[in-house]
Design an enzyme around this catalytic site. Structure first.
Site, PDB file in Angstrom:
ATOM      1  CG  HIS A 107       3.678  -6.566  -1.681  1.00  0.00           C
ATOM      2  ND1 HIS A 107       4.546  -7.528  -2.132  1.00  0.00           N
ATOM      3  CD2 HIS A 107       3.619  -6.711  -0.336  1.00  0.00           C
ATOM      4  CE1 HIS A 107       4.993  -8.237  -1.108  1.00  0.00           C
ATOM      5  NE2 HIS A 107       4.449  -7.775  -0.003  1.00  0.00           N
ATOM      6  CB  SER A 108       7.541  -5.315  -1.353  1.00  0.00           C
ATOM      7  OG  SER A 108       8.874  -5.484  -0.953  1.00  0.00           O
ATOM      8  CE1 TYR A 109      11.738  -0.878  -7.386  1.00  0.00           C
ATOM      9  CE2 TYR A 109      10.179  -2.314  -8.518  1.00  0.00           C
ATOM     10  CZ  TYR A 109      11.107  -1.286  -8.551  1.00  0.00           C
ATOM     11  OH  TYR A 109      11.411  -0.672  -9.744  1.00  0.00           O
ATOM     12  N   GLY A 111       5.881  -0.019  -3.758  1.00  0.00           N
ATOM     13  CA  GLY A 111       5.619   1.291  -3.174  1.00  0.00           C
ATOM     14  C   GLY A 111       6.406   2.392  -3.861  1.00  0.00           C
TER      15      GLY A 111
END
Length: 272
Positions: A107-109, A111
């Protein structure tokens, strides 16, 4: 969770181009899967507690990774922690738990982290899911995704950390913590041919006050995912939809395992 939305506001800059969401494909019926869940910036494995509980209740195996210096590992926090440290965290979790056919979700960072894991140990992975997450190219940092080599709001980056000033010293866990800047300016490798052939799903979270077209028009990660032939899905909710609707996100991740990349399928069909 307003503070959580603020600390992850930078992820809005990850959001990508206009493209239609793919139609859902069949989930593996009744199959028990192994999930490794990777959180976003300043968070921890605690962010996945409710979603993980639903997956466990459905009979799946779940590992909620907490990256070094964050969450319950905040006592290890240091401005020397970088993206490679966090990639090592997840790679070693998978290797030391001897996991195979992993459904890797970030999720988010997160990735950025799972991209590095894909490049390192693609043979251990069955499917990868980017949940409203950064999708970098080879040699890119998260700042490169933003279109620059440094944060836009430099006042939030002090003493080598992205700060979370709204979290007071008396705040009760779980809560966000400061996050080393080196995690954001270090590039990631994504060139292993086996990694490029992995089946991947990109999921864009779309809030109620925004259309898919509006969301997609700003989403560079969506554009990069689409160009790779990955399956594109959308899900109603804010950037932390896994906390807003943990049951829905748990079901979404399971269903995504049935997705197949267009590019990989076409390449294998046309192979001599």
């Amino acid at each position: 969770m307003k503070s959580r939305h603020l600390v992850l506001a930078f992820a809005v800059s990850l959001l990508a181009p206009l493209a239609p969401a793919s139609s859902p494909t069949a989930a593996p019926s009744g199959e028990k899967l192994t999930f490794v869940l990777v959180h976003g910036a300043t968070a921890g494995g605690w962010e996945w507690k409710s979603t993980g509980a639903h997956l466990l209740a459905d009979g799946h195996t779940v590992y909620r990774a907490t990256l070094t210096g964050l969450g319950e590992r905040m006592h290890l926090n240091s401005p020397d922690i970088d993206l490679k440290t966090h990639i090592d965290d997840v790679v070693n979790l998978i290797l030391f738990e001897d996991l195979h056919d992993v459904v890797l979700t970030g999720h988010s960072y997160g990735g950025m982290v799972i991209t590095g894991v894909m490049d390192r140990i693609p043979e251990r992975l069955r499917h990868v899911v980017y949940l409203d997450a950064a999708v970098p190219g080879d040699g890119m940092s998260i700042w490169d995704i933003f279109g620059g080599d440094q944060p836009r709001d430099t006042t939030r980056f002090v003493d080598g950390f992205m700060q979370v000033p709204w979290v007071g010293p008396d705040a009760k866990p779980p809560h966000s913590v400061k996050h080393s800047i080196k995690c954001f300016n270090q590039p990631v490798s994504y060139k292993n041919p086996a990694a490029l052939d992995l089946q991947v799903t990109y999921v864009a979270f779309v809030p109620k006050d925004q259309s898919i077209e509006e969301r997609a028009a700003r989403d560079k990660s969506w554009q990069r995912a689409e160009s790779r032939g990955w399956t594109i899905r959308t899900f109603p909710g804010g950037h932390v939809a896994q906390q807003e609707d943990p049951r829905g996100v748990a079901s979404l991740i399971v269903e995504s395992v049935g997705d197949r990349n267009k590019a990989v399928a076409e390449r294998k069909t046309n192979a001599p």
